[in-house]
Design an enzyme around this catalytic site. Sequence first.
Site, short mmCIF file in Angstrom:
data_model
loop_
_atom_site.label_atom_id
_atom_site.label_comp_id
_atom_site.label_asym_id
_atom_site.label_seq_id
_atom_site.Cartn_x
_atom_site.Cartn_y
_atom_site.Cartn_z
N ARG A 52 0.88 -1.18 0.00
CA ARG A 52 0.00 0.00 0.00
C ARG A 52 0.91 1.22 0.00
NH1 ARG A 52 2.39 1.72 3.79
NH2 ARG A 52 0.93 3.43 3.75
N GLY A 53 0.27 2.39 -0.14
CA GLY A 53 1.04 3.62 -0.31
C GLY A 53 1.12 3.90 -1.81
N ARG A 92 -7.37 -0.53 -6.88
CA ARG A 92 -7.70 0.53 -5.92
C ARG A 92 -7.90 1.83 -6.72
NH1 ARG A 92 -4.25 1.05 -0.51
NH2 ARG A 92 -6.14 2.10 0.20
N GLN A 196 -1.83 2.23 9.95
CA GLN A 196 -0.55 2.38 9.26
C GLN A 196 0.48 3.09 10.15
OE1 GLN A 196 -3.52 2.93 7.88
NE2 GLN A 196 -3.53 2.54 5.70
N ASP A 237 -2.03 10.81 -2.10
CA ASP A 237 -2.42 9.78 -3.06
C ASP A 237 -2.78 10.38 -4.41
OD1 ASP A 237 -2.85 8.37 -0.36
OD2 ASP A 237 -2.88 6.80 -1.88
N ASN A 247 -5.41 12.27 0.67
CA ASN A 247 -4.47 11.46 1.46
C ASN A 247 -5.30 10.72 2.52
OD1 ASN A 247 -1.70 10.64 2.01
ND2 ASN A 247 -1.93 11.74 3.94
O1 MRU Z 1 -4.49 3.12 2.25
P1 MRU Z 1 -3.01 3.33 2.10
O2 MRU Z 1 -2.21 2.76 3.22
O3 MRU Z 1 -2.51 2.91 0.74
O4 MRU Z 1 -2.85 4.91 2.17
C1 MRU Z 1 -1.57 5.47 2.06
C2 MRU Z 1 -1.54 6.93 2.22
O5 MRU Z 1 -2.55 7.59 2.38
C3 MRU Z 1 -0.21 7.59 2.10
O6 MRU Z 1 -0.14 8.74 2.90
C4 MRU Z 1 0.03 7.99 0.63
O7 MRU Z 1 -0.21 6.92 -0.23
C5 MRU Z 1 1.40 8.49 0.42
S1 MRU Z 1 2.57 7.18 0.56
C6 MRU Z 1 4.10 7.75 0.23
#
Ligand code: MRU
Length: 353
Positions: A52-53, A92, A196, A237, A247
């Site tokens: 994820r991220g 996603r 997270q 994101d 985000n």
């Molecule tokens: O749902 P996730 O864990 O994929 O969400 C991640 C985030 O919101 C992060 O802040 C974003 O992707 C930046 S990661 C460098």
Amino acid sequence: MAITPTVNSAAIRWHGDRLQLLDQRHLPTETLWLDILDSQQAADAIRDMVVRGAPAIGITAAYGLALEAQRLGESATLASLQNAIACLAASRPTAVNLFWALERLQRVAGDLQGNALCQALTDDAESIHREDLAANQAMGEFGADLLPDGATVYTHCNTGALATGGHGTALGIIRSAWARQQLSGVYAGETRPWLQGSRLTSWELLNDGIPVTLVADSCAGQLMQQGKVQAVIVGADRITANGDTANKIGTYNLAVLAQHHQIPFIVAAPVSTLDSALPDGSHIVIEQRDGSEVRAIQGKPVAPDNCPVYNPAFDVTPAALITAIVTEQGVIHHPNTEKLKAHLSQVKDRRHD
Ligand code: MRU
């Protein structure tokens, strides 16, 4: 070519014909690596949050498509990859890096076929991975320049090596500032419901010996009121043409608090997270996730099992609340449509130099 960035906590290992992902659902208690052999497995890993991220999702999709081309071998063409592309794109919805990577690979594929196509996609997926690490290191330096000496910062979600090709975006700035001896410490919000912050960010920072204090998300306001936070740093994101930023859910709350307390609110993201096709944040598709994530913590019920839940994975912070967006190309202070356009045209000019 094998790629394992020489950074602690890296979550993506590429072996030329196989991808390995550190399964983030089990951290911090277990470090399990999953083998990914084709695009379906890559899409499943993104959807199920093994990885994820935003940047890490883009890198995984790129390797997933390259693996699919390798699986098809001599019969691989861009047309024969369309199902795989659709499946990866459906994994996603919010992180634009996923769509950016798939579009980039399709441009590279063009009319190539068979082994030439496999090689071109594999090379480009490796480039995306390498470029992301380099982008994060550059962002780290630009972002650290914005922090006062001895700052304590607040961060949300996980934006580190686990979420990227290595080093991290917001966490990359924290790493770079720590290396410059500019930072006193970090508050990490636990980031309900997926945790997270408590499961991943605390693990990464402890691995690096960076002083981290974990707090419940609801503690942020009190910390700011007590003068304990000098900057809030988060990732993104998707950043639309005017600077509005999607985000992790809870980011908007932090931006409002930061403005009230006159604390800089800094967003760190590579250029691949900028989506100039969308004029503002109202156009961003926000992923809605299952209510079971809120009704239970790591499988343990914390609410009646029939309680209705609203569980958006992301929120949108308006550009007006953002002090600066940091990319690998530099800093956009008080972002707006004109400044983002100028920033992106600089990037295009450099690519054509
Ligand atoms: O749902 P996730 O864990 O994929 O969400 C991640 C985030 O919101 C992060 O802040 C974003 O992707 C930046 S990661 C460098």
